[in-house]
Design a protein around this motif. Structure first.
Motif, PDB file in Angstrom:
ATOM      1  N   ALA A 176     -22.391  -7.907  20.751  1.00  0.00           N
ATOM      2  CA  ALA A 176     -21.256  -8.434  21.513  1.00  0.00           C
ATOM      3  C   ALA A 176     -20.199  -8.997  20.565  1.00  0.00           C
ATOM      4  CB  ALA A 176     -21.730  -9.521  22.475  1.00  0.00           C
ATOM      5  N   LEU A 177     -18.947  -8.920  20.998  1.00  0.00           N
ATOM      6  CA  LEU A 177     -17.829  -9.387  20.187  1.00  0.00           C
ATOM      7  C   LEU A 177     -17.110 -10.543  20.881  1.00  0.00           C
ATOM      8  CD1 LEU A 177     -16.298  -5.944  19.103  1.00  0.00           C
ATOM      9  CD2 LEU A 177     -17.990  -7.339  17.881  1.00  0.00           C
ATOM     10  N   VAL A 178     -16.450 -11.367  20.074  1.00  0.00           N
ATOM     11  CA  VAL A 178     -15.668 -12.486  20.585  1.00  0.00           C
ATOM     12  C   VAL A 178     -14.242 -12.335  20.082  1.00  0.00           C
ATOM     13  CG1 VAL A 178     -15.368 -14.988  20.579  1.00  0.00           C
ATOM     14  CG2 VAL A 178     -17.670 -14.008  20.615  1.00  0.00           C
ATOM     15  N   LEU A 179     -13.280 -12.488  20.986  1.00  0.00           N
ATOM     16  CA  LEU A 179     -11.857 -12.411  20.644  1.00  0.00           C
ATOM     17  C   LEU A 179     -11.287 -13.819  20.579  1.00  0.00           C
ATOM     18  CD1 LEU A 179      -9.488 -10.291  20.278  1.00  0.00           C
ATOM     19  CD2 LEU A 179      -8.942 -10.778  22.682  1.00  0.00           C
ATOM     20  N   LYS A 180     -10.619 -14.137  19.457  1.00  0.00           N
ATOM     21  CA  LYS A 180     -10.081 -15.488  19.267  1.00  0.00           C
ATOM     22  C   LYS A 180      -8.614 -15.433  18.849  1.00  0.00           C
ATOM     23  CE  LYS A 180     -14.370 -17.654  17.588  1.00  0.00           C
ATOM     24  NZ  LYS A 180     -14.956 -18.444  16.476  1.00  0.00           N
ATOM     25  N   PRO A 181      -7.798 -16.390  19.313  1.00  0.00           N
ATOM     26  CA  PRO A 181      -6.452 -16.526  18.749  1.00  0.00           C
ATOM     27  C   PRO A 181      -6.558 -16.895  17.269  1.00  0.00           C
ATOM     28  CG  PRO A 181      -6.703 -17.816  20.776  1.00  0.00           C
ATOM     29  CD  PRO A 181      -8.064 -17.375  20.371  1.00  0.00           C
ATOM     30  N   ILE A 182      -5.623 -16.425  16.455  1.00  0.00           N
ATOM     31  CA  ILE A 182      -5.636 -16.771  15.034  1.00  0.00           C
ATOM     32  C   ILE A 182      -5.459 -18.272  14.850  1.00  0.00           C
ATOM     33  CG2 ILE A 182      -4.434 -16.471  12.831  1.00  0.00           C
ATOM     34  CD1 ILE A 182      -5.997 -14.035  13.665  1.00  0.00           C
ATOM     35  N   ASN A 183      -4.566 -18.850  15.644  1.00  0.00           N
ATOM     36  CA  ASN A 183      -4.334 -20.298  15.612  1.00  0.00           C
ATOM     37  C   ASN A 183      -4.644 -20.853  16.993  1.00  0.00           C
ATOM     38  OD1 ASN A 183      -1.467 -19.123  14.040  1.00  0.00           O
ATOM     39  ND2 ASN A 183      -3.058 -20.147  12.878  1.00  0.00           N
ATOM     40  N   GLY A 184      -5.890 -21.222  17.231  1.00  0.00           N
ATOM     41  CA  GLY A 184      -6.297 -21.721  18.544  1.00  0.00           C
ATOM     42  C   GLY A 184      -6.792 -23.144  18.469  1.00  0.00           C
ATOM     43  N   THR A 185      -7.231 -23.672  19.608  1.00  0.00           N
ATOM     44  CA  THR A 185      -7.748 -25.030  19.630  1.00  0.00           C
ATOM     45  C   THR A 185      -8.668 -25.213  20.828  1.00  0.00           C
ATOM     46  OG1 THR A 185      -7.123 -27.366  19.474  1.00  0.00           O
ATOM     47  CG2 THR A 185      -5.905 -26.038  21.046  1.00  0.00           C
ATOM     48  N   GLY A 186      -9.727 -25.999  20.648  1.00  0.00           N
ATOM     49  CA  GLY A 186     -10.594 -26.393  21.744  1.00  0.00           C
ATOM     50  C   GLY A 186     -11.264 -25.258  22.490  1.00  0.00           C
ATOM     51  N   GLY A 187     -11.320 -24.060  21.891  1.00  0.00           N
ATOM     52  CA  GLY A 187     -11.930 -22.923  22.563  1.00  0.00           C
ATOM     53  C   GLY A 187     -11.019 -22.234  23.557  1.00  0.00           C
ATOM     54  N   ILE A 188      -9.766 -22.692  23.685  1.00  0.00           N
ATOM     55  CA  ILE A 188      -8.833 -22.102  24.644  1.00  0.00           C
ATOM     56  C   ILE A 188      -8.461 -20.692  24.197  1.00  0.00           C
ATOM     57  CG2 ILE A 188      -6.525 -22.300  25.667  1.00  0.00           C
ATOM     58  CD1 ILE A 188      -6.775 -25.330  25.285  1.00  0.00           C
ATOM     59  N   GLY A 189      -8.530 -19.735  25.117  1.00  0.00           N
ATOM     60  CA  GLY A 189      -8.129 -18.364  24.822  1.00  0.00           C
ATOM     61  C   GLY A 189      -9.217 -17.504  24.214  1.00  0.00           C
ATOM     62  N   ILE A 190     -10.413 -18.067  23.968  1.00  0.00           N
ATOM     63  CA  ILE A 190     -11.527 -17.304  23.403  1.00  0.00           C
ATOM     64  C   ILE A 190     -12.292 -16.623  24.535  1.00  0.00           C
ATOM     65  CG2 ILE A 190     -13.670 -17.446  22.086  1.00  0.00           C
ATOM     66  CD1 ILE A 190     -12.566 -19.849  20.646  1.00  0.00           C
ATOM     67  N   ARG A 191     -12.709 -15.376  24.307  1.00  0.00           N
ATOM     68  CA  ARG A 191     -13.474 -14.666  25.332  1.00  0.00           C
ATOM     69  C   ARG A 191     -14.308 -13.560  24.701  1.00  0.00           C
ATOM     70  NH1 ARG A 191      -8.113 -12.754  26.034  1.00  0.00           N
ATOM     71  NH2 ARG A 191      -7.901 -10.469  25.865  1.00  0.00           N
TER      72      ARG A 191
END
Length: 325
Positions: A176-191
Protein backbone atom coordinates in the motif's frame (compact mmCIF):
# COMPACT_ATOMS: atom_id res chain seq x y z
CA UNK A 1 13.49 40.77 28.92
CA UNK A 2 10.50 40.73 26.59
CA UNK A 3 9.56 37.38 24.99
CA UNK A 4 7.10 37.25 22.09
CA UNK A 5 5.32 33.89 21.69
CA UNK A 6 3.58 33.51 18.34
CA UNK A 7 1.24 30.56 17.73
CA UNK A 8 0.04 31.13 14.17
CA UNK A 9 -3.31 29.33 14.25
CA UNK A 10 -4.60 31.37 17.19
CA UNK A 11 -2.25 34.34 16.92
CA UNK A 12 -3.71 36.10 13.90
CA UNK A 13 -2.50 34.00 10.96
CA UNK A 14 -5.55 31.73 10.62
CA UNK A 15 -6.49 32.95 7.12
CA UNK A 16 -2.98 32.74 5.65
CA UNK A 17 -3.62 29.25 4.12
CA UNK A 18 -5.96 30.90 1.60
CA UNK A 19 -2.85 32.19 -0.16
CA UNK A 20 -1.56 28.63 -0.76
CA UNK A 21 -1.68 26.70 -4.02
CA UNK A 22 -2.78 23.15 -4.76
CA UNK A 23 -5.22 20.85 -3.02
CA UNK A 24 -4.61 22.37 0.42
CA UNK A 25 -5.87 25.76 -0.79
CA UNK A 26 -9.31 24.54 0.32
CA UNK A 27 -8.19 25.31 3.88
CA UNK A 28 -8.81 29.05 3.89
CA UNK A 29 -9.19 29.53 7.64
CA UNK A 30 -7.56 27.46 10.39
CA UNK A 31 -10.38 28.37 12.78
CA UNK A 32 -12.61 25.99 10.78
CA UNK A 33 -10.41 23.11 12.05
CA UNK A 34 -11.33 22.68 15.75
CA UNK A 35 -8.51 20.22 16.47
CA UNK A 36 -5.85 22.69 15.30
CA UNK A 37 -7.42 25.52 17.32
CA UNK A 38 -7.54 23.37 20.46
CA UNK A 39 -3.92 22.25 20.01
CA UNK A 40 -2.77 25.78 19.24
CA UNK A 41 -4.52 27.28 22.27
CA UNK A 42 -3.13 24.58 24.57
CA UNK A 43 0.41 25.04 23.25
CA UNK A 44 0.26 28.82 23.61
CA UNK A 45 -1.05 28.65 27.18
CA UNK A 46 1.43 25.95 28.18
CA UNK A 47 4.50 27.63 26.68
CA UNK A 48 3.52 30.98 28.21
CA UNK A 49 3.08 29.36 31.63
CA UNK A 50 6.54 27.80 31.59
CA UNK A 51 8.29 30.87 30.23
CA UNK A 52 6.78 32.94 33.05
CA UNK A 53 8.88 30.92 35.48
CA UNK A 54 11.97 32.64 34.09
CA UNK A 55 12.74 35.65 36.26
CA UNK A 56 12.07 39.12 34.82
CA UNK A 57 10.47 38.04 31.55
CA UNK A 58 7.46 39.83 30.09
CA UNK A 59 5.41 37.48 27.89
CA UNK A 60 3.72 39.00 24.84
CA UNK A 61 1.29 37.06 22.62
CA UNK A 62 -0.89 38.00 19.67
CA UNK A 63 -4.43 36.58 19.56
CA UNK A 64 -6.98 36.40 16.73
CA UNK A 65 -9.75 38.93 17.37
CA UNK A 66 -12.32 36.11 17.07
CA UNK A 67 -10.83 34.21 20.03
CA UNK A 68 -11.90 36.46 22.89
CA UNK A 69 -12.02 33.65 25.53
CA UNK A 70 -8.38 32.76 24.81
CA UNK A 71 -7.36 36.41 25.06
CA UNK A 72 -9.11 36.74 28.43
CA UNK A 73 -7.45 33.60 29.77
CA UNK A 74 -3.98 34.78 28.73
CA UNK A 75 -4.56 38.20 30.27
CA UNK A 76 -5.72 36.62 33.53
CA UNK A 77 -2.39 34.77 33.64
CA UNK A 78 -0.33 37.91 33.27
CA UNK A 79 0.39 37.72 29.54
CA UNK A 80 0.42 40.96 27.53
CA UNK A 81 -2.10 40.31 24.74
CA UNK A 82 -2.19 42.09 21.39
CA UNK A 83 -5.43 41.46 19.50
CA UNK A 84 -4.94 40.95 15.75
CA UNK A 85 -7.30 41.64 12.85
CA UNK A 86 -7.01 38.59 10.56
CA UNK A 87 -7.36 40.90 7.57
CA UNK A 88 -3.89 42.29 8.35
CA UNK A 89 -1.93 39.42 9.92
CA UNK A 90 1.66 40.46 9.27
CA UNK A 91 2.04 44.05 10.49
CA UNK A 92 1.44 43.26 14.16
CA UNK A 93 3.56 40.09 13.96
CA UNK A 94 6.52 42.02 12.56
CA UNK A 95 6.10 44.84 15.08
CA UNK A 96 5.98 42.38 17.99
CA UNK A 97 9.14 40.65 16.70
CA UNK A 98 10.95 43.99 16.45
CA UNK A 99 10.00 45.02 19.98
CA UNK A 100 10.86 41.66 21.61
CA UNK A 101 14.26 40.53 22.84
CA UNK A 102 13.47 36.90 21.99
CA UNK A 103 10.77 35.22 19.88
CA UNK A 104 9.26 31.73 19.83
CA UNK A 105 7.41 30.92 16.59
CA UNK A 106 4.92 28.03 16.46
CA UNK A 107 3.34 27.53 13.04
CA UNK A 108 2.28 24.67 10.74
CA UNK A 109 4.70 23.52 8.05
CA UNK A 110 1.68 23.63 5.69
CA UNK A 111 2.78 25.17 2.37
CA UNK A 112 5.90 26.65 4.02
CA UNK A 113 3.99 28.89 6.46
CA UNK A 114 6.48 28.06 9.23
CA UNK A 115 9.34 28.95 6.89
CA UNK A 116 7.71 32.29 6.04
CA UNK A 117 7.14 33.13 9.72
CA UNK A 118 10.74 32.30 10.63
CA UNK A 119 12.10 34.38 7.74
CA UNK A 120 10.04 37.40 8.76
CA UNK A 121 11.12 36.99 12.39
CA UNK A 122 14.81 36.71 11.49
CA UNK A 123 14.52 39.82 9.34
CA UNK A 124 13.59 41.76 12.49
CA UNK A 125 16.95 41.12 14.12
CA UNK A 126 19.69 38.52 14.40
CA UNK A 127 19.54 36.21 17.42
CA UNK A 128 15.92 36.96 18.34
CA UNK A 129 14.50 33.58 17.30
CA UNK A 130 14.49 30.67 19.75
CA UNK A 131 14.02 28.10 17.03
CA UNK A 132 15.61 26.12 14.19
CA UNK A 133 18.62 27.12 12.13
CA UNK A 134 18.25 27.32 8.34
CA UNK A 135 19.38 23.78 7.49
CA UNK A 136 17.22 22.12 10.13
CA UNK A 137 14.24 24.26 9.15
CA UNK A 138 14.64 23.23 5.51
CA UNK A 139 14.41 19.47 6.14
CA UNK A 140 11.58 20.03 8.62
CA UNK A 141 9.48 21.91 6.07
CA UNK A 142 10.22 19.95 2.87
CA UNK A 143 9.59 16.19 3.09
CA UNK A 144 11.55 15.45 -0.09
CA UNK A 145 14.62 17.21 1.32
CA UNK A 146 14.17 15.20 4.52
CA UNK A 147 14.14 11.91 2.62
CA UNK A 148 17.26 12.91 0.71
CA UNK A 149 19.02 13.87 3.95
CA UNK A 150 17.95 10.64 5.66
CA UNK A 151 19.15 8.54 2.71
CA UNK A 152 22.54 10.27 2.82
CA UNK A 153 22.87 9.56 6.57
CA UNK A 154 21.46 6.00 6.39
CA UNK A 155 18.45 6.77 8.59
CA UNK A 156 15.55 4.43 7.84
CA UNK A 157 12.41 6.01 6.39
CA UNK A 158 9.61 4.40 4.34
CA UNK A 159 10.39 3.78 0.68
CA UNK A 160 9.50 6.90 -1.29
CA UNK A 161 9.09 8.64 -4.63
CA UNK A 162 8.69 12.28 -5.67
CA UNK A 163 5.52 12.86 -7.69
CA UNK A 164 5.38 15.97 -9.88
CA UNK A 165 2.39 16.59 -12.17
CA UNK A 166 1.62 12.88 -12.36
CA UNK A 167 5.18 11.84 -13.21
CA UNK A 168 7.14 9.44 -11.00
CA UNK A 169 8.33 5.84 -10.92
CA UNK A 170 6.79 3.84 -8.06
CA UNK A 171 7.84 0.41 -9.34
CA UNK A 172 10.35 0.08 -6.49
CA UNK A 173 7.65 0.63 -3.83
CA UNK A 174 5.89 -2.37 -2.29
CA UNK A 175 2.38 -2.80 -0.90
CA UNK A 176 0.00 0.00 0.00
CA UNK A 177 1.08 3.57 -0.71
CA UNK A 178 0.55 6.85 1.12
CA UNK A 179 0.22 10.22 -0.63
CA UNK A 180 1.49 13.26 1.29
CA UNK A 181 1.75 17.00 0.60
CA UNK A 182 5.40 18.06 0.31
CA UNK A 183 4.75 20.76 2.92
CA UNK A 184 1.98 19.45 5.18
CA UNK A 185 1.03 19.56 8.82
CA UNK A 186 -0.87 17.49 11.39
CA UNK A 187 -1.61 14.70 8.90
CA UNK A 188 -3.92 16.98 6.87
CA UNK A 189 -4.17 15.94 3.22
CA UNK A 190 -2.52 12.52 3.72
CA UNK A 191 -4.32 9.49 2.29
CA UNK A 192 -3.76 5.92 1.13
CA UNK A 193 -3.68 5.35 -2.62
CA UNK A 194 -2.89 2.65 -5.17
CA UNK A 195 -0.20 3.02 -7.82
CA UNK A 196 -3.04 3.58 -10.29
CA UNK A 197 -4.57 6.35 -8.22
CA UNK A 198 -1.76 8.91 -8.39
CA UNK A 199 -2.95 12.51 -8.97
CA UNK A 200 -2.11 14.08 -12.32
CA UNK A 201 -1.24 17.54 -11.01
CA UNK A 202 0.65 19.12 -8.15
CA UNK A 203 3.73 18.07 -6.22
CA UNK A 204 3.49 15.17 -3.78
CA UNK A 205 5.48 12.69 -1.75
CA UNK A 206 4.58 9.02 -2.25
CA UNK A 207 5.64 6.63 0.53
CA UNK A 208 5.22 2.97 1.32
CA UNK A 209 2.63 2.45 4.05
CA UNK A 210 4.38 1.22 7.21
CA UNK A 211 2.43 -0.62 9.91
CA UNK A 212 3.24 0.08 13.55
CA UNK A 213 2.67 2.47 16.44
CA UNK A 214 3.11 6.22 16.05
CA UNK A 215 5.41 8.08 18.46
CA UNK A 216 7.17 11.40 18.82
CA UNK A 217 10.53 12.01 20.50
CA UNK A 218 11.49 15.58 21.38
CA UNK A 219 14.61 17.36 22.52
CA UNK A 220 15.34 20.89 23.68
CA UNK A 221 18.38 22.27 21.85
CA UNK A 222 20.62 24.72 23.72
CA UNK A 223 24.16 26.08 23.66
CA UNK A 224 25.55 22.90 25.22
CA UNK A 225 23.84 20.45 22.87
CA UNK A 226 20.37 19.02 23.52
CA UNK A 227 18.29 17.48 26.30
CA UNK A 228 15.78 14.77 25.41
CA UNK A 229 12.34 14.53 27.01
CA UNK A 230 10.24 11.34 27.44
CA UNK A 231 8.79 9.83 24.23
CA UNK A 232 5.17 10.58 23.36
CA UNK A 233 2.69 8.05 21.96
CA UNK A 234 0.53 9.63 19.25
CA UNK A 235 -3.13 8.90 18.56
CA UNK A 236 -4.12 9.32 14.91
CA UNK A 237 -7.62 9.63 13.47
CA UNK A 238 -9.63 11.93 11.24
CA UNK A 239 -11.25 11.14 7.91
CA UNK A 240 -8.22 9.29 6.49
CA UNK A 241 -6.79 8.06 9.79
CA UNK A 242 -3.58 10.12 9.62
CA UNK A 243 -4.48 13.29 11.54
CA UNK A 244 -3.10 13.86 15.03
CA UNK A 245 -5.94 13.73 17.58
CA UNK A 246 -4.14 13.25 20.90
CA UNK A 247 -1.49 11.35 22.78
CA UNK A 248 0.18 10.44 26.05
CA UNK A 249 3.64 9.83 27.49
CA UNK A 250 4.93 6.38 26.50
CA UNK A 251 4.50 3.95 29.40
CA UNK A 252 6.15 0.94 27.75
CA UNK A 253 9.67 0.65 29.12
CA UNK A 254 11.07 -1.43 26.26
CA UNK A 255 9.65 0.93 23.61
CA UNK A 256 10.99 3.94 25.52
CA UNK A 257 14.45 2.39 25.61
CA UNK A 258 14.40 1.66 21.86
CA UNK A 259 13.16 5.14 21.00
CA UNK A 260 15.65 6.92 23.25
CA UNK A 261 18.64 5.06 21.83
CA UNK A 262 17.48 5.63 18.24
CA UNK A 263 16.54 9.30 18.71
CA UNK A 264 19.76 10.18 20.54
CA UNK A 265 21.73 9.06 17.48
CA UNK A 266 19.46 10.97 15.06
CA UNK A 267 19.49 14.19 17.11
CA UNK A 268 23.30 14.04 17.00
CA UNK A 269 23.19 13.81 13.20
CA UNK A 270 20.68 16.61 12.57
CA UNK A 271 22.05 19.77 10.90
CA UNK A 272 21.33 21.75 14.06
CA UNK A 273 23.78 24.66 13.80
CA UNK A 274 22.25 27.83 15.30
CA UNK A 275 19.17 25.86 16.42
CA UNK A 276 17.60 26.49 19.82
CA UNK A 277 14.45 25.24 21.48
CA UNK A 278 12.06 22.34 20.92
CA UNK A 279 12.68 19.90 18.03
CA UNK A 280 10.66 16.68 17.51
CA UNK A 281 11.03 13.48 15.50
CA UNK A 282 7.86 11.65 14.44
CA UNK A 283 8.37 7.90 13.99
CA UNK A 284 6.63 4.59 13.39
CA UNK A 285 7.75 1.75 15.65
CA UNK A 286 7.30 -1.72 14.18
CA UNK A 287 8.29 -5.05 15.69
CA UNK A 288 11.75 -4.93 14.12
CA UNK A 289 12.42 -1.38 12.94
CA UNK A 290 11.98 2.30 13.76
CA UNK A 291 11.04 4.44 10.75
CA UNK A 292 11.50 8.20 10.83
CA UNK A 293 8.44 9.92 9.38
CA UNK A 294 9.21 13.61 9.77
CA UNK A 295 11.12 16.26 11.68
CA UNK A 296 9.13 19.01 13.41
CA UNK A 297 11.38 22.07 13.88
CA UNK A 298 9.00 23.71 16.36
CA UNK A 299 7.07 23.13 19.57
CA UNK A 300 4.47 20.38 19.11
CA UNK A 301 1.29 19.37 20.95
CA UNK A 302 3.22 16.99 23.21
CA UNK A 303 4.68 19.98 25.06
CA UNK A 304 1.40 20.56 26.90
CA UNK A 305 1.43 17.25 28.80
CA UNK A 306 5.19 16.69 28.98
CA UNK A 307 5.46 20.15 30.46
CA UNK A 308 3.31 18.99 33.37
CA UNK A 309 5.95 16.50 34.52
CA UNK A 310 7.36 17.55 37.87
CA UNK A 311 10.68 15.93 36.97
CA UNK A 312 12.32 13.30 34.77
CA UNK A 313 15.81 11.98 34.09
CA UNK A 314 16.80 12.80 30.49
CA UNK A 315 18.28 10.00 28.41
CA UNK A 316 22.10 9.77 28.75
CA UNK A 317 22.04 12.04 31.81
CA UNK A 318 22.17 11.20 35.51
CA UNK A 319 20.46 14.18 37.09
CA UNK A 320 16.70 14.69 37.31
CA UNK A 321 15.34 17.81 35.63
CA UNK A 322 12.13 19.31 34.18
CA UNK A 323 11.13 21.14 31.02
CA UNK A 324 11.57 24.59 32.58
CA UNK A 325 15.17 23.88 33.61
Amino acid sequence: MKLFIYEMVCGGGATLPSECDGELAQIDDFLTLPALVADGSAMLLSVAQYCQRILAVEIVATVDSRLEPLARTLKSRGVTVQVVDVGNPWSQFVQACREADRCIVIAPELNSLLLLDVEKCNACGSGKLVGPGQELLAIGVDKVLLHQWADAHEILMPGWAHLLDGNCDVSHLDGALVLKPINGTGGIGIRKISNRGLPNDGEWLVEEFVRGESYSVSAIFHQNGFTMVPPWRQELGGAQGFEYVGGSICDDGSVTERLNEWAFAVFNLLPSANSRGWISLDVIVSAQEIYMIEVNPRITASFDSIGELSSFVPYQELQSTNVTD
